[in-house]
Every structure is written in C-alpha cells, then in structure tokens.
Enzyme design. Structure first.
Site, short mmCIF file in Angstrom:
data_model
loop_
_atom_site.label_atom_id
_atom_site.label_comp_id
_atom_site.label_asym_id
_atom_site.label_seq_id
_atom_site.Cartn_x
_atom_site.Cartn_y
_atom_site.Cartn_z
N CYS A 103 -1.03 -0.38 -9.97
CA CYS A 103 -0.84 0.97 -10.60
C CYS A 103 -0.28 0.88 -11.94
O CYS A 103 -0.88 0.35 -13.01
CB CYS A 103 -0.27 1.94 -9.70
SG CYS A 103 -0.44 3.62 -10.42
N LYS B 271 5.54 -4.88 -6.98
CA LYS B 271 5.07 -4.18 -8.41
C LYS B 271 6.11 -4.24 -9.36
O LYS B 271 7.34 -4.04 -8.84
CB LYS B 271 4.75 -2.63 -7.86
CG LYS B 271 4.66 -1.92 -9.15
CD LYS B 271 4.07 -0.33 -8.35
CE LYS B 271 3.53 0.33 -9.59
NZ LYS B 271 3.28 1.86 -9.02
N GLU C 174 -3.96 2.34 -4.01
CA GLU C 174 -2.79 1.97 -3.84
C GLU C 174 -2.04 2.89 -2.56
O GLU C 174 -2.44 4.02 -2.67
CB GLU C 174 -1.99 2.44 -5.04
CG GLU C 174 -0.51 2.07 -5.21
CD GLU C 174 0.47 2.58 -6.19
OE1 GLU C 174 1.38 2.17 -6.67
OE2 GLU C 174 -0.28 3.69 -6.99
#
Length: 278
Positions: free
Chosen positions: A154, A117, A44
C-alpha cells in the site's frame, strides 16, 4: 524456451468474518490458477475490514504470529495444492510488536519469508501508526518457482525508492497489495488516477511489470474503496485493469527473458550515478 510468468490480481470486497473472507479469497485464487496464473495477489489485509479508519483497541486481537495467522495457515497449503505463489497480506504480531506484513508462500507451500510494510501512513481514514510499527525487514525480493518477485504494501507504492530498491535487488515483477479509497477529510479528493500514475512510473523507470490489487465497496466505517486494480507492463501501460466496482481476477503473462534484455538495453541501471544520490 523463454521464461514466462503469468500474474493475477484479485479485486473484491471483504466483511467482518475472517473465515468467509479467506474462503472468498480461496475461490478467486482457484479461479486464477485455473486460468493459468503463476503468482496470485490478494489485496491488503483481506482478513477483514480495513480497520485503520479509527483507533480502537479491539483490533489488536486480530493480529497473529506470521506462521500462525489464519490466512497463512489456509493459503500456504492452497499454494502447494495449486502450485502457485501467493503473497499473503496479514496483520502480524511478534511478541509485543505489531506489523502490517506479507508472508510469501511459494508454489510448494514453503514460506519464503516475511516483508513488513516500511512506510506507515497516518492521516484521516488511514490511521495506521496506531496499529503498526514501521517495518524492520528492509525491502525484500524472493526467488520463487516462477521468477524473482518483490512485494511492497500500500503506502510503500507511492515511494520510488521502494520500487527501485527491489529492482536493484533483481526483482522481475513488482506486487503491491493495497487498501485505498475515499479521503474522509475531503470528499472532493479522488486519488485513483495519481495512485495509478505513481506505480506506472515505477514500471517505466525500472522497466518492470507491476501488479496492484485493491479492495472495493463501502465498509461500516464509511470508507469507500475504489478498486481500479491493474497490471502494468514494462512501459507502464495498463495491460489489464478493473473499474471501481468490478469484482474478479485480472491475468496477464510476461516474457521474463525479453524483459531482462530490454531492461539492459534501456540503460537505466547502467547510467545510474549512485554517488550523487546519497
């Protein structure tokens, strides 16, 4: 002939120099491709240090529109050159909005789209809500040259709904670029094993392989990243894994036709009672 996909995870450290970080990532991608990898996952926000440990205005300048991001401009042509698929993690800007995103480059260099995300953490050492708007794309999967893949980012990896949604959309392998390590508010808290177990559970309950790439090293903020990147099979077993300070590339191959039959045989998707889950 069975459909086989070879997947790779990159684990390394990153510094302040974006060009140097891209060059380092390129070298590992070439190494993975040379070993036969089809889909290669950097970690990431490899463009620089993990800057979300504090709230500083200067970092907004490191965001770019998806197609103009230096990482995308460098790695999409590399994907074409090597005929590999690369999920490219970036700090994305769209007008006045900022996102933590992945741009998916297919093996011909074409950009298949952007995933933003969905779950944005906010806590000591991970103050992402200051920098990122919650994603507006919904969960995404892509038909690539080598198979249908899903990508979460993540904090997404802790949520079973993210993995299940991508599996329901037909993903054949799940990929999670991440940046996770120490917890500044509690030096005794080590999340490495729960972090792995959460994703291994996704692999089991969706009968799907999973790839996680984390960074390593102690950065200027004092944050220590614990690496431990891994590839899990459809049973959740770690078929490849790094320790906390290892640097390099993990590689493993999967038979997608076998996995498709095995997934059907387990009946997890046949026996779902979605009417009770609303």
């Amino acid at each position: 002939m069975p459909r086989t996909i070879s997947v790779a995870a990159i684990q390394t450290s990153y510094g302040e120099d974006t060009k140097a970080n891209i060059a380092k990532t390129e070298a590992f991608i070439r190494e993975a491709a040379g070993k036969g990898a089809h889909v290669i996952l950097p970690s990431e926000l490899f463009q620089g240090p993990y800057f979300c440990t504090t709230q500083e205005e200067k970092w907004f300048a490191s965001a770019y529109p998806a197609k103009e991001h230096p990482c995308v401009k460098a790695l999409a042509p590399l994907a074409k050159e090597l005929s590999v698929v690369i999920p490219i993690s970036i700090y994305e800007r769209e007008g006045p909005l900022y996102f933590n995103s992945v741009v998916l480059a297919d093996a011909d260099g074409a950009l298949l789209g952007v995933y933003r995300k969905s779950h944005i953490p906010d806590g000591p050492g991970y103050q992402e809500k200051y920098y990122f708007r919650p994603g507006d794309t919904g969960f995404k999967v892509w038909d690539t040259k080598f198979g249908r893949i899903g990508v979460g980012i993540c904090w997404d990896q802790w949520f079973p709904e993210c993995a299940r949604a991508m599996a329901l959309m037909g993903a054949e392998v799940l990929f999670y670029p991440t940046a996770i390590g120490s917890e500044p508010h509690d030096a005794s808290l080590d999340t490495r094993d729960p972090w792995r177990r959460a994703m291994q559970g996704h692999a089991v309950s969706n009968v799907i392989p999973l790839v996680a790439s984390n960074r390593i090293g102690v950065e200027a903020s004092g944050q220590r990243f614990y690496g431990s990147s891994f590839i899990a099979d459809h049973r959740g077993d770690l078929v490849q894994s790094f320790e906390r300070a290892d640097e390099g590339v993990l590689l493993h191959s999967f038979d997608l036709d076998f996995l498709d039959r095995h997934r059907a045989a387990w009946g997890f998707f046949r026996d779902r009672r979605a009417e009770f889950y609303k």
